[in-house]
Design a protein around this motif. Structure first.
Motif, mmCIF file in Angstrom:
data_model
loop_
_atom_site.group_PDB
_atom_site.id
_atom_site.type_symbol
_atom_site.label_atom_id
_atom_site.label_comp_id
_atom_site.label_asym_id
_atom_site.label_seq_id
_atom_site.Cartn_x
_atom_site.Cartn_y
_atom_site.Cartn_z
ATOM 1 N N PHE A 1 28.450 39.417 26.919
ATOM 2 C CA PHE A 1 27.468 38.730 26.088
ATOM 3 C C PHE A 1 26.293 39.676 25.852
ATOM 4 O O PHE A 1 25.934 40.460 26.719
ATOM 5 N N GLY A 2 25.751 39.637 24.661
ATOM 6 C CA GLY A 2 24.595 40.473 24.342
ATOM 7 C C GLY A 2 24.821 41.921 24.751
ATOM 8 O O GLY A 2 25.824 42.534 24.402
ATOM 9 N N ASP A 3 23.901 42.452 25.527
ATOM 10 C CA ASP A 3 23.960 43.831 25.997
ATOM 11 C C ASP A 3 24.640 43.966 27.356
ATOM 12 O O ASP A 3 24.572 45.019 27.977
ATOM 13 N N PHE A 4 25.293 42.913 27.828
ATOM 14 C CA PHE A 4 25.804 42.886 29.199
ATOM 15 C C PHE A 4 27.319 42.749 29.264
ATOM 16 O O PHE A 4 27.937 42.058 28.464
ATOM 17 N N GLN A 5 27.877 43.403 30.274
ATOM 18 C CA GLN A 5 29.277 43.288 30.654
ATOM 19 C C GLN A 5 29.251 42.993 32.158
ATOM 20 O O GLN A 5 28.945 43.873 32.960
ATOM 21 N N VAL A 6 29.519 41.743 32.510
ATOM 22 C CA VAL A 6 29.401 41.303 33.896
ATOM 23 C C VAL A 6 30.791 41.018 34.456
ATOM 24 O O VAL A 6 31.586 40.296 33.853
ATOM 25 N N PHE A 7 31.054 41.585 35.617
ATOM 26 C CA PHE A 7 32.329 41.369 36.313
ATOM 27 C C PHE A 7 32.074 40.507 37.533
ATOM 28 O O PHE A 7 31.078 40.672 38.228
ATOM 29 N N PHE A 8 32.992 39.588 37.773
ATOM 30 C CA PHE A 8 32.961 38.784 38.976
ATOM 31 C C PHE A 8 34.128 39.262 39.823
ATOM 32 O O PHE A 8 35.285 39.004 39.504
ATOM 33 N N ASP A 9 33.818 40.048 40.840
ATOM 34 C CA ASP A 9 34.771 40.661 41.764
ATOM 35 C C ASP A 9 35.524 41.819 41.099
ATOM 36 O O ASP A 9 35.597 41.921 39.867
ATOM 37 N N THR A 10 36.053 42.681 41.943
ATOM 38 C CA THR A 10 36.818 43.840 41.460
ATOM 39 C C THR A 10 38.163 43.900 42.168
ATOM 40 O O THR A 10 38.518 44.878 42.801
ATOM 41 N N GLY A 11 38.924 42.815 42.058
ATOM 42 C CA GLY A 11 40.274 42.806 42.605
ATOM 43 C C GLY A 11 41.149 43.790 41.844
ATOM 44 O O GLY A 11 40.669 44.589 41.029
ATOM 45 N N SER A 12 42.442 43.744 42.059
ATOM 46 C CA SER A 12 43.344 44.724 41.448
ATOM 47 C C SER A 12 43.300 44.690 39.922
ATOM 48 O O SER A 12 43.603 45.685 39.272
ATOM 49 N N GLY A 13 42.866 43.598 39.332
ATOM 50 C CA GLY A 13 42.726 43.519 37.881
ATOM 51 C C GLY A 13 41.648 44.431 37.326
ATOM 52 O O GLY A 13 41.648 44.767 36.140
ATOM 53 N N PHE A 14 40.721 44.874 38.163
ATOM 54 C CA PHE A 14 39.620 45.733 37.724
ATOM 55 C C PHE A 14 40.089 47.141 37.348
ATOM 56 O O PHE A 14 39.463 47.823 36.558
ATOM 57 N N ARG A 15 41.226 47.550 37.872
ATOM 58 C CA ARG A 15 41.664 48.939 37.645
ATOM 59 C C ARG A 15 41.943 49.238 36.173
ATOM 60 O O ARG A 15 41.824 50.381 35.745
ATOM 61 N N THR A 16 42.270 48.251 35.359
ATOM 62 C CA THR A 16 42.587 48.491 33.943
ATOM 63 C C THR A 16 41.448 48.103 32.997
ATOM 64 O O THR A 16 41.592 48.215 31.787
ATOM 65 N N VAL A 17 40.327 47.661 33.536
ATOM 66 C CA VAL A 17 39.185 47.259 32.720
ATOM 67 C C VAL A 17 38.573 48.477 32.038
ATOM 68 O O VAL A 17 38.453 49.546 32.634
ATOM 69 N N LYS A 18 38.187 48.310 30.777
ATOM 70 C CA LYS A 18 37.486 49.356 30.024
ATOM 71 C C LYS A 18 36.019 48.965 29.905
ATOM 72 O O LYS A 18 35.702 47.841 29.519
#
Length: 154
Positions: free
Chosen positions: A33-50
């Protein structure tokens, strides 16, 4: 505002044809949203996040169980020094949080001390983060009933 679910499984990743529709990675949610990219936890799904360009990138940890943190050192974008990444949790102030993650990702538990190595990782207290959103976003949290404690965010 856009929510992406990169992982929603339990203790271990379970990638198969049966989990394609709903995802087989462990906990990682992304809110843009807006100027932000917020993640809730960094489980194994985080490895492919851009990581989004020109976005303030933040991770809010719910708790320290392995399935909620295991993807942190496997995301290629986190190793780009231009990607400032703020880490926070309502369960802890920034120093104990940093220590917890450093313990998990160094020494006998992980081959590389990524917390010391990555100068683009910043740690914040929840009150600092709440103020940083300004009028764009209201962040609140509550303590959850979970073994070892956990925080839920709204």
């Amino acid at each position: 505002m856009r929510l992406s679910i990169h992982g929603c499984r339990g203790s271990i990743p379970s990638c198969s044809n049966d989990t394609v529709r709903y995802g087989g990675n462990t906990s990682c949610y992304e809110l843009n949203f807006g100027d932000f990219q917020v993640f809730f936890d960094t489980g194994s799904g985080f490895r492919t996040v851009k990581f989004g360009k020109d976005k303030t990138k933040i991770c809010l940890y719910s708790h320290w169980h392995h399935d909620h943190i295991q993807g942190l050192p496997f995301n290629a974008d986190i190793f780009n020094p231009a990607n400032e990444f703020t880490i926070c949790s309502a369960l802890s102030t920034k120093r104990p949080l940093r220590h917890t993650l450093q313990t998990c990702f160094s020494g006998g538990y992980f081959p590389v001390d990524i917390i010391t190595m990555l100068k683009n990782l910043n740690f914040a207290n929840i009150s600092e983060l709440q103020q940083g959103f300004g009028d764009q976003f209201k962040l609140d949290w509550l303590e959850l009933n979970h073994p070892g404690g956990a925080a839920g965010y709204s």
